[in-house]
Scaffold this active site. Structure first.
Site, short mmCIF file in Angstrom:
data_model
loop_
_atom_site.label_atom_id
_atom_site.label_comp_id
_atom_site.label_asym_id
_atom_site.label_seq_id
_atom_site.Cartn_x
_atom_site.Cartn_y
_atom_site.Cartn_z
N ARG A 185 0.83 -1.22 0.00
CA ARG A 185 0.00 0.00 0.00
C ARG A 185 0.86 1.26 0.00
O ARG A 185 0.45 2.31 0.52
CB ARG A 185 -0.97 0.03 1.18
CG ARG A 185 -1.77 -1.26 1.36
CD ARG A 185 -2.48 -1.68 0.11
NE ARG A 185 -3.15 -2.98 0.28
CZ ARG A 185 -3.74 -3.61 -0.73
NH1 ARG A 185 -3.74 -3.12 -1.95
NH2 ARG A 185 -4.34 -4.76 -0.51
N GLU A 308 -5.90 -12.36 7.69
CA GLU A 308 -5.52 -12.37 6.28
C GLU A 308 -4.39 -13.37 6.00
O GLU A 308 -3.42 -13.06 5.32
CB GLU A 308 -5.13 -10.97 5.81
CG GLU A 308 -6.29 -9.98 5.96
CD GLU A 308 -6.03 -8.61 5.34
OE1 GLU A 308 -4.87 -8.16 5.37
OE2 GLU A 308 -6.99 -8.01 4.84
N LYS A 376 -7.67 -0.55 14.52
CA LYS A 376 -7.86 0.45 13.46
C LYS A 376 -9.00 1.39 13.85
O LYS A 376 -9.91 1.00 14.58
CB LYS A 376 -8.20 -0.23 12.14
CG LYS A 376 -7.03 -0.98 11.53
CD LYS A 376 -7.35 -1.49 10.12
CE LYS A 376 -6.15 -2.30 9.60
NZ LYS A 376 -6.33 -2.76 8.20
N ASP A 381 -11.97 -1.25 7.61
CA ASP A 381 -10.60 -1.17 7.11
C ASP A 381 -10.28 0.18 6.47
O ASP A 381 -10.18 0.26 5.25
CB ASP A 381 -10.39 -2.29 6.07
CG ASP A 381 -8.93 -2.43 5.67
OD1 ASP A 381 -8.09 -1.76 6.27
OD2 ASP A 381 -8.65 -3.21 4.74
N GLU A 409 -4.48 4.27 0.93
CA GLU A 409 -4.97 3.07 0.25
C GLU A 409 -6.39 3.27 -0.28
O GLU A 409 -6.70 2.88 -1.41
CB GLU A 409 -4.92 1.89 1.23
CG GLU A 409 -5.49 0.60 0.66
CD GLU A 409 -5.39 -0.57 1.62
OE1 GLU A 409 -4.93 -0.38 2.77
OE2 GLU A 409 -5.79 -1.68 1.23
O1 GCW Z 1 -6.14 -2.54 4.57
C1 GCW Z 1 -5.73 -3.86 4.48
C2 GCW Z 1 -4.73 -3.84 3.39
C3 GCW Z 1 -3.65 -4.89 3.53
C4 GCW Z 1 -3.08 -4.78 4.94
C5 GCW Z 1 -4.18 -5.05 5.93
C6 GCW Z 1 -3.72 -4.92 7.37
C7 GCW Z 1 -0.81 -5.09 5.65
O2 GCW Z 1 -5.40 -3.99 2.16
O3 GCW Z 1 -2.69 -4.63 2.56
O4 GCW Z 1 -1.99 -5.65 5.13
O5 GCW Z 1 -5.21 -4.13 5.76
O6 GCW Z 1 -3.95 -3.87 7.94
O7 GCW Z 1 -3.14 -5.84 7.90
#
Ligand code: GCW
Length: 716
Positions: A185, A308, A376, A381, A409
């Site tokens: 990103r 993920e 976050k 996200d 991003e």
């Molecule tokens: O926002 C998403 C992104 C991923 C990222 C993930 C995260 C580093 O698309 O690229 O991975 O979050 O925060 O772990």
């Protein structure tokens, strides 16, 4: 020939009296000579023979910075000294070293500055000098940078009474940088860490990076990607990390690393990474010992686990707490910390929104005291606008860190001008009602609500090898804002924008007024042309560049845009009320009451929480469909307006950056139109309603937008 030559000289002269070129490398630390002659002379009378008391590597940094700053801003060559005490008008030193005979009250004030705070005062014990004092060398570092900021922003320094302490203890950048120098990103070139040439080659960039961070109070950096590679923990790479730590130490910056959960298998030769396995625990203990032998002030680990595809404790039927505590035990003897990420969404919930809360709230109280849970800002996200994550306000026994994303991003990536401070503040100011009214997210984060001494704010870095660090000249402002807000989240977006503009471009009042307005409007503008009224996650798969609300081909439902907007012939939006997934139930009643009635819910969050009919009447009196059209068009109009505002500033800005921003705004306008048209044409297939005739109609078909492909979009 002669005439030509003269003309050329004239031209050169002309150019030199206009604004000189600037490649943006110096960021907000330009230290150009103050152009206001009266003020310049005044400063020169006010700052005579600065004295810096003390001796340490950080004090050397302080001296160098002060000399550099004064040399540039005042065009005077000072050599800071600690001997000419009586001549000096500016005294800098640790409180205990400054034989100024402080009064009892002053001594208490000084004590209250804590470990990193500073004071800048012209009234201390009637000495009539400018005193910059702190309890530590780091405090002095921040004090001197603050003082230079006063000069750069041309403040009156005749009477100063500044007491400043950071609200947050760990103020960090998180780099998503890979060892092969790609940046996940990242939109500003390659990683600035040249691992191959480290540890022997120290790039000047590392030093300039540390200076920039120190100037805004950032005191830690996580060097590598949360999608981690265990190689960083091998001796070969730890030597490289140690070299960087040596560069950063004189700037008060600690180094942190991400730890890959399966490292004991991958580089340790063990059969398992089970956090309750004694051999695994011992492996991490030895690894941590090795790290501290090379980097005595190592900060700790940031860990993405069971998210993920990353390995984690759940692979061994253990909890996140089991995993985090294993690292915590290994780090505790050295006062290192674990930042455990709460970004999880494995498959077992009916709503991705709810998952972090579902996985983590049962673990509240189970984490060791040197663990902080990094959340976050929103539940999904980093979308252009999200409600605050329901974890804030729901974990009274666990310190929570804020993770913001500086790299854009989902905010136009490398080409859109978006000032993020208003977005950060929207989250920080939101009231969780955890302990009644006024329990803002900021107060959850700073530890004051639940009495935690550990607190952290992290920004996912937008820095790369581009000459101006962040690619878009205005993206530097987001790095700047993160540091300033982590130090003091009560600073307003206006103030941050103003001081950043004054330092980075010009103190001209017209320039600052216009450019500040552009910045302050930019986030709402982007929300309107991308995801108005609470839409989210409707961008392309994978690279996330551009609109793809029709996306419906990926294996998991919650990877697809259609999952998030749920448009159908009846309406649009995600029902998260009690008749839907009841994600609203994760908030305190006072919060969910704000949002759980579709007729009362603020427009910004409507489609986050409600599936409403295309004819739903909005607060404006328009139908939902018409409001959607209105917002998308308003977004495009607003960015066109910002473009015009910028064009009016040509004479105040150096040609290099003026043209860069101008070109980028052209792209932004084009892409805003693309977002608007693609989204409205697609949603129209459900609403079956016309885009009101008074709007300029899309000039391309939905099929055209759906055919677009960007196989090499950056950051992926
Ligand atoms: O926002 C998403 C992104 C991923 C990222 C993930 C995260 C580093 O698309 O690229 O991975 O979050 O925060 O772990």
């Amino acid at each position: 020939m002669l005439i030509k030559k003269q003309l050329f000289v004239c031209l050169l002269l002309l150019i030199s009296i206009t604004v000189s070129a600037d490649d943006g490398y110096r960021l907000w630390l330009r230290y150009d000579k103050i152009s206001n002659i009266a003020l310049l002379n005044k400063y020169k009378q006010q700052i005579i023979a600065p004295a810096i008391v003390g001796n340490s590597t950080i004090i050397t940094t302080v001296k160098n910075e002060l000399e550099k700053g004064l040399r540039g801003l005042l065009a005077v060559n000072y050599t800071a000294t600690d001997s000419v005490y009586n001549k000096t008008t500016l005294v800098i030193g640790k409180a205990g070293n400054l034989n100024l005979g402080f009064t009892v009250i002053e001594k208490t004030q000084l004590k209250n500055l804590g470990e990193e705070g500073f004071l800048i005062s012209t009234t201390m014990h009637g000495v009539h000098k400018i005193v910059i004092a702190a309890n530590t060398d780091r405090g002095l570092l921040y004090g001197v940078f603050h003082f230079l900021r006063l000069l750069q922003t041309q403040q009156d320094i005749s009477t100063l009474n500044i007491f400043s302490t950071p609200k947050i203890k760990y103020r960090l950048l998180n780099h998503w940088d890979n060892l092969n120098r790609t940046v996940e990103r990242g939109y500003a070139g390659a990683s600035i860490w040249d691992w191959h040439k480290l540890p022997d080659y120290i790039d000047q960039r590392y030093i300039d990076y540390a200076r920039a961070n120190a100037s805004i109070g950032i005191n830690g950096t996580v060097l590598n990607n949360v999608n981690a590679n265990a190689t960083i923990l091998t001796k070969q790479y730890l030597d490289k990390v140690a070299a960087l730590a040596n560069v950063f130490r004189p700037y008060g910056i600690k180094v942190f690393l991400t730890a890959r959960f399966s490292a004991p298998i991958e580089i340790g030769g063990l059969k398992t990474a089970d956090p309750l396995d004694a051999a695994v625990q011992e492996w991490w203990k030895q690894k941590v010992k090795e790290i501290y032998s090379l980097i005595p002030d190592f900060g700790g680990f940031l860990i993405k686990a069971n998210s993920e595809g990353q390995p984690g404790p759940q692979d061994y039927n253990r909890t996140h707490a089991d995993g985090a505590n294993m690292f915590a035990d290994a780090l505790a003897p050295y006062k290192g910390i674990v930042m455990w990420r709460a970004f999880v969404y494995s498959q077992q919930s009916n709503d991705r929104f709810k998952q972090a809360y579902e996985e983590f709230t049962p673990l509240d109280g189970q984490f060791k005291s040197n663990v902080i849970l990094q959340v976050k800002n929103g539940p999904i996200d980093f979308q252009p606008r999200e409600p605050f994550s329901p974890l804030f306000g729901a974990m009274p026994k666990t310190p929570l860190a804020m993770e913001f994303q500086l790299t854009q991003e989902y905010l136009g990536q490398g080409t859109h001008l978006v000032f993020e401070a208003p977005m950060f503040k929207e989250t920080l100011n939101a009231d969780t009602y955890e302990k009644g009214k006024g329990s803002t997210v900021a107060k959850v984060i700073d530890g004051s609500i639940n009495n935690f001494s550990m607190s952290a704010i992290a920004g996912v870095s937008n820095i790369g090898s581009d000459i101006n660090w962040c690619s878009h000249p205005f993206a530097q402002a987001n790095w700047y804002a993160l540091g300033r807000l982590a130090w003091d989240y009560n600073l307003s977006s206006e103030q941050i924008a103003t001081e950043w503009l004054q330092q980075s471009f010009s103190t001209n009042k017209t320039f600052v007024a216009v450019a500040e307005k552009m910045m302050l409007q930019s986030h709402e503008t982007l929300v309107n042309y991308m995801t108005p009224l609470g839409l989210a996650h409707i961008m392309y798969n994978g690279h996330h560049y551009g609109p793809m609300p029709w996306g419906n081909t990926l294996g998991r439902p919650d990877w697809n845009p259609v999952y998030y907007h749920k448009a159908d012939s009846a309406g649009i939006g995600f029902n998260r009320t009690i008749t839907g997934t009841n994600a609203l139930g994760e908030y305190k009643n006072e919060v969910s009451n704000l949002w759980n009635d579709s007729n009362k819910c603020a427009d910004e969050y409507l489609l986050w929480f409600h599936h409403v009919s295309w004819n739903h009447i909005m607060h404006s009196g328009r139908t939902l469909w018409n409001e959607l059209c209105y917002k998308y068009y308003a977004g495009v109009d607003a960015i066109k307006n910002i473009q015009q505002q910028w064009n009016s500033l040509e004479k105040f800005v150096d040609a290099e950056r003026f043209i860069q921003v101008k070109q980028l705004l052209n792209i932004q306008v084009k892409e805003a139109v693309w977002w608007r048209n693609a989204c409205l044409l697609y949603f129209q297939t459900f609403s079956k309603m016309p885009i009101p005739a008074n709007y300029e109609q899309p000039d391309k078909t939905l099929a055209y937008y759906q055919s677009l492909r960007f196989p090499f979009a950056p950051g992926n």
